[in-house]
Enzyme design. Structure first.
Site, short mmCIF file in Angstrom:
data_model
loop_
_atom_site.label_atom_id
_atom_site.label_comp_id
_atom_site.label_asym_id
_atom_site.label_seq_id
_atom_site.Cartn_x
_atom_site.Cartn_y
_atom_site.Cartn_z
N ASN A 84 0.81 -1.23 0.00
CA ASN A 84 0.00 0.00 0.00
C ASN A 84 0.84 1.27 0.00
O ASN A 84 0.38 2.31 -0.49
CB ASN A 84 -0.92 -0.03 1.24
CG ASN A 84 -1.55 1.32 1.51
OD1 ASN A 84 -2.52 1.71 0.86
ND2 ASN A 84 -1.00 2.07 2.46
N TYR A 172 3.99 9.55 -10.93
CA TYR A 172 3.01 8.74 -10.19
C TYR A 172 2.21 7.86 -11.15
O TYR A 172 2.07 6.65 -10.92
CB TYR A 172 2.07 9.68 -9.42
CG TYR A 172 1.02 8.97 -8.58
CD1 TYR A 172 1.39 8.24 -7.45
CD2 TYR A 172 -0.33 9.04 -8.91
CE1 TYR A 172 0.43 7.60 -6.67
CE2 TYR A 172 -1.29 8.42 -8.13
CZ TYR A 172 -0.91 7.70 -7.01
OH TYR A 172 -1.86 7.06 -6.25
#
Ligand SMILES: NC(=O)c1ccc[n+]([C@@H]2O[C@H](COP(=O)([O-])OP(=O)(O)OC[C@H]3O[C@@H](n4cnc5c(N)ncnc54)[C@H](O)[C@@H]3O)[C@@H](O)[C@H]2O)c1
Length: 265
Positions: A84, A172
Site C-alpha cells: 500500500n 506517479y
C-alpha cells in the site's frame, strides 16, 4: 465472519489513510497483521497486540529484509502482503510549477501548465522509489518467505486509477501503471507456487492528502464519479479483503477498480 482467520498479513504504509483501513479490516476478518511504516510508533498505534507495528522504509532493501525477518519471528510467517505504501508527488517533480501555472491560467494568463520540463531526477526517483521500487522489493521479500513456507500466499498491490487514466503527476501515473504490469507478470510467474497476485485500483479516496486540497478541487474530483463523492478508505479495504483471502481464491492477475463509476473497465 472471520474470513481471514489464521492468515498472517503485512500491510505497508499502514499507519494512516487507506493502509490503516486495510490493516483494521484484515484484523477484523481474523488475520494477524504486521503494520509496516516509516515510524514504528505510528505503525504500532493502528492495532493492539497480537498485531504488530514495525518500522520499515520501503525504499531500502536492507530495511525491508530486516522488517520481514521480524514479521517472520513475531507472526510465524507471511501469508498475505498488501503493498500500500505509495507517494503521489515528491520535491522536485515539477508539480509546484504545474500548480503555479494552473493558477496563472485561472487568472487568465496564457501559459502552459508543464510538469515534465521541470521534473528533476530526484523528483522522479522520489516517487518511483516508494511507489514502484518499494512494491517490487516488498513483494520479493514476501515471496522469498512464502516460497520457503510452501503454502502459497496472496499479494495485493494498491495501484491507482491514475495509472490507467494518466490523470496524476507523470511519475506517479507511470509508477502505478508499472505496478499493474508487475502484478500481471508476477501472477503468471507465481501461480505455480500457489501465490496469487492482484491489484486494487482506487479512485480518489478521502485520506489526509485531500484535507490539504482546496474545496473546489475536491468538489471537481468528486463530480467525476457517478457517486458524486470520494471513496471512504473502508470501501477500498473491502476489495483488498476479498482478494487477500480465500473468497478470492480464483482471482489472480486481476485489477479490481473501485472508482465510484468514474470510468468503466
Ligand atoms: N488517497 C487516494 O485518493 C488514492 C487513490 C488511489 C490510490 N491511492 C494509493 O493508495 C495508497 C495509500 O494512499 P493514502 O492516500 O492512504 O496515503 P497516505 O499518504 O495517507 O499514507 C501513506 C502511508 O505510507 C507511509 N509511507 C510513505 N513513505 C513510506 C516509505 N518509504 N516506507 C514505508 N511507508 C511509507 C506514510 O508514512 C503513510 O503512513 C498509496 O499507494 C496511494 O498511491 C490513493
Amino acid at each position: 465472519m472471520e474470513r481471514l482467520k489464521g492468515k498472517r498479513c503485512v500491510v505497508t504504509g499502514g499507519a494512516q489513510g487507506i493502509g490503516a483501513a486495510i490493516a483494521r479490516r484484515l484484523a477484523a476478518e481474523g488475520a494477524t497483521v504486521a503494520v509496516l511504516d516509516l515510524d514504528a510508533e505510528r505503525a504500532g498505534a493502528v492495532l493492539p497486540a497480537p498485531h504488530v507495528g514495525i518500522a520499515c522504509d520501503v525504499r531500502d532493501s536492507a530495511a525491508i529484509d530486516a522488517a520481514f525477518a521480524q514479521v517472520r519471528d513475531r507472526l510465524g510467517g507471511v501469508d498475505v502482503l498488501v503493498n500500500n505504501a505509495g507517494r503521489g508527488s515528491a520535491p522536485g517533480d515539477g508539480m509546484a510549477e504545474y500548480y503555479a501555472a494552473q493558477g496563472k491560467q485561472a487568472a487568465g494568463e496564457a501559459v502552459f501548465a508543464d510538469q515534465t520540463i521541470h521534473c528533476t531526477d530526484e523528483g522522479w526517483v522520489g516517487v518511483m522509489a516508494i511507489t514502484l521500487d518499494g512494491t517490487f522489493k516488498c513483494s520479493r521479500a514476501a515471496v522469498r518467505i512464502m516460497a520457503d513456507q510452501g503454502t502459497g500466499g496472496s499479494i495485493v498491490n494498491i495501484a491507482s486509477t491514475s495509472g490507467v487514466k494518466g490523470d496524476g503527476p507523470v511519475p506517479y501515473a507511470a509508477a502505478k501503471a508499472a505496478v499493474l504490469g508487475m502484478t500481471r507478470a508476477m501472477a503468471r510467474e507465481l501461480a505455480a507456487r500457489g501465490i496469487r497476485v492482484n491489484a486494487v485500483n482506487p479512485g480518489a479516496t478521502e485520506t489526509p492528502i485531500y484535507a490539504t486540497l482546496p474545496s473546489e478541487t475536491k468538489d471537481a474530483i468528486a463530480a467525476d464519479s457517478l457517486m458524486k463523492r470520494l471513496a471512504h478508505p473502508d470501501e477500498i479495504a473491502g476489495a483488498v479483503a476479498f482478494l487477500a483471502g480465500d473468497d478470492g481464491s480464483f482471482a489472480t492477475g486481476s485489477i479490481v477498480t473501485v472508482n465510484g463509476g468514474a470510468y468503466f473497465t
